[in-house]
Write a protein that holds these residues in place. Sequence first.
Motif, short mmCIF file in Angstrom:
data_model
loop_
_atom_site.label_atom_id
_atom_site.label_comp_id
_atom_site.label_asym_id
_atom_site.label_seq_id
_atom_site.Cartn_x
_atom_site.Cartn_y
_atom_site.Cartn_z
N THR A 71 0.79 12.64 12.15
CA THR A 71 1.47 12.24 10.93
C THR A 71 1.46 10.74 10.68
N ASP A 72 0.86 9.96 11.55
CA ASP A 72 0.94 8.52 11.40
C ASP A 72 -0.28 8.00 10.63
N ASP A 90 -3.04 5.67 12.04
CA ASP A 90 -4.20 6.16 12.78
C ASP A 90 -5.46 6.16 11.92
N THR A 91 -5.31 6.14 10.60
CA THR A 91 -6.46 6.07 9.69
C THR A 91 -6.79 4.63 9.32
N GLY A 92 -5.90 3.71 9.64
CA GLY A 92 -6.09 2.32 9.25
C GLY A 92 -5.67 2.06 7.81
N LEU A 93 -5.06 3.04 7.18
CA LEU A 93 -4.63 2.92 5.79
C LEU A 93 -3.11 2.99 5.70
N ALA A 94 -2.58 2.34 4.67
CA ALA A 94 -1.14 2.38 4.43
C ALA A 94 -0.77 3.72 3.78
N LEU A 95 0.46 4.12 3.95
CA LEU A 95 0.95 5.33 3.28
C LEU A 95 1.40 4.96 1.87
N TYR A 96 0.94 5.71 0.91
CA TYR A 96 1.35 5.47 -0.47
C TYR A 96 2.87 5.60 -0.57
N PRO A 97 3.54 4.64 -1.21
CA PRO A 97 5.01 4.67 -1.29
C PRO A 97 5.54 5.98 -1.89
N GLY A 98 6.47 6.58 -1.19
CA GLY A 98 7.11 7.81 -1.65
C GLY A 98 6.35 9.08 -1.36
N ALA A 99 5.15 8.99 -0.79
CA ALA A 99 4.36 10.19 -0.49
C ALA A 99 5.01 10.98 0.64
N GLN A 100 4.88 12.28 0.56
CA GLN A 100 5.42 13.18 1.58
C GLN A 100 4.27 13.94 2.24
N LEU A 101 4.41 14.20 3.54
CA LEU A 101 3.41 14.98 4.26
C LEU A 101 3.32 16.37 3.64
N LYS A 102 2.10 16.84 3.39
CA LYS A 102 1.88 18.18 2.85
C LYS A 102 1.46 19.08 4.00
N LYS A 103 2.29 20.03 4.31
CA LYS A 103 2.02 20.91 5.44
C LYS A 103 1.21 22.12 4.99
N ASP A 104 0.30 22.55 5.85
CA ASP A 104 -0.50 23.73 5.56
C ASP A 104 0.24 24.98 6.03
N MET A 105 -0.43 26.11 6.05
CA MET A 105 0.22 27.37 6.42
C MET A 105 0.69 27.38 7.87
N ASP A 106 0.09 26.55 8.73
CA ASP A 106 0.52 26.45 10.12
C ASP A 106 1.72 25.53 10.27
N GLY A 132 0.46 18.97 8.91
CA GLY A 132 -0.01 18.14 7.82
C GLY A 132 -1.18 17.27 8.19
N GLY A 133 -1.65 17.41 9.41
CA GLY A 133 -2.77 16.58 9.82
C GLY A 133 -3.25 16.91 11.21
N ALA A 134 -4.34 16.25 11.57
CA ALA A 134 -4.90 16.45 12.90
C ALA A 134 -5.61 15.18 13.33
N ASN A 135 -5.65 14.98 14.64
CA ASN A 135 -6.34 13.86 15.26
C ASN A 135 -7.23 14.48 16.33
N VAL A 186 -11.90 11.84 14.53
CA VAL A 186 -11.57 12.18 13.15
C VAL A 186 -10.06 12.31 13.05
N VAL A 187 -9.49 11.56 12.12
CA VAL A 187 -8.06 11.69 11.81
C VAL A 187 -7.99 12.11 10.36
N ALA A 188 -7.32 13.22 10.08
CA ALA A 188 -7.18 13.72 8.71
C ALA A 188 -5.72 14.07 8.45
N LEU A 189 -5.18 13.50 7.39
CA LEU A 189 -3.77 13.72 7.02
C LEU A 189 -3.68 14.10 5.55
N LYS A 190 -2.80 15.04 5.22
CA LYS A 190 -2.63 15.46 3.82
C LYS A 190 -1.22 15.09 3.35
N TYR A 191 -1.18 14.56 2.12
CA TYR A 191 0.09 14.14 1.52
C TYR A 191 0.20 14.64 0.10
N GLN A 192 1.41 14.59 -0.42
CA GLN A 192 1.66 14.90 -1.83
C GLN A 192 2.58 13.83 -2.40
#
Length: 193
Positions: free
Chosen positions: A55-56, A59-75, A78-81, A93-99
Amino acid sequence: MSSRRMIHITLCMGLALVALNGCSVSTHHDSASGQDKDVDIKTPLGSLSVHKGATDPKDTGLALYPGAQLKKDMDGEGGANVNISSSFFGVKVVALKYQSNDAPEKILAFYRKDMAKYGKVLDCGGGFSMNYHRRDKDEEVTCDRDHGSGHDYSQELKVGTENNQRIVAIKPSGSGSEFALVYVRAWDDKSTL
């Protein structure tokens, strides 16, 4: 059976035993769901590490967009490393999903600025495509769509080189947006992580 074939089989079995002898597997379970959350496999030939629920965004080297929330999948993740390494090659590979409640254009503007610290940011319309080609590892990324991954994101930003790239993929979702932050780093026996 010929003696040559017997020697070949014996050598293969011996190599397999050597590889398995130093093998270790560890899993970490989510106490709430009882499912495996993290897996680490180490052998004398290399290692594999999968950490679901990453969830960090750092780990991608990018900032989190202000106010964005982690988007969780069916499991519920919200992400994997994922890290694969050996003495011959490796990939992280680091992949994170947000809304977010904000429109895609506003989020894209934020990431164009944030990603610029890594070089020229490409604005690749339509479809998320994380392509890896055996080109020069220092060659800049492209918007190449020849072998896209088939995700349904409508807009994509990319920056970096073939072996060290960052991707932001975004699509409208309801009155807001859904977006993914992805970091890919590959190396071979001639380079280091």
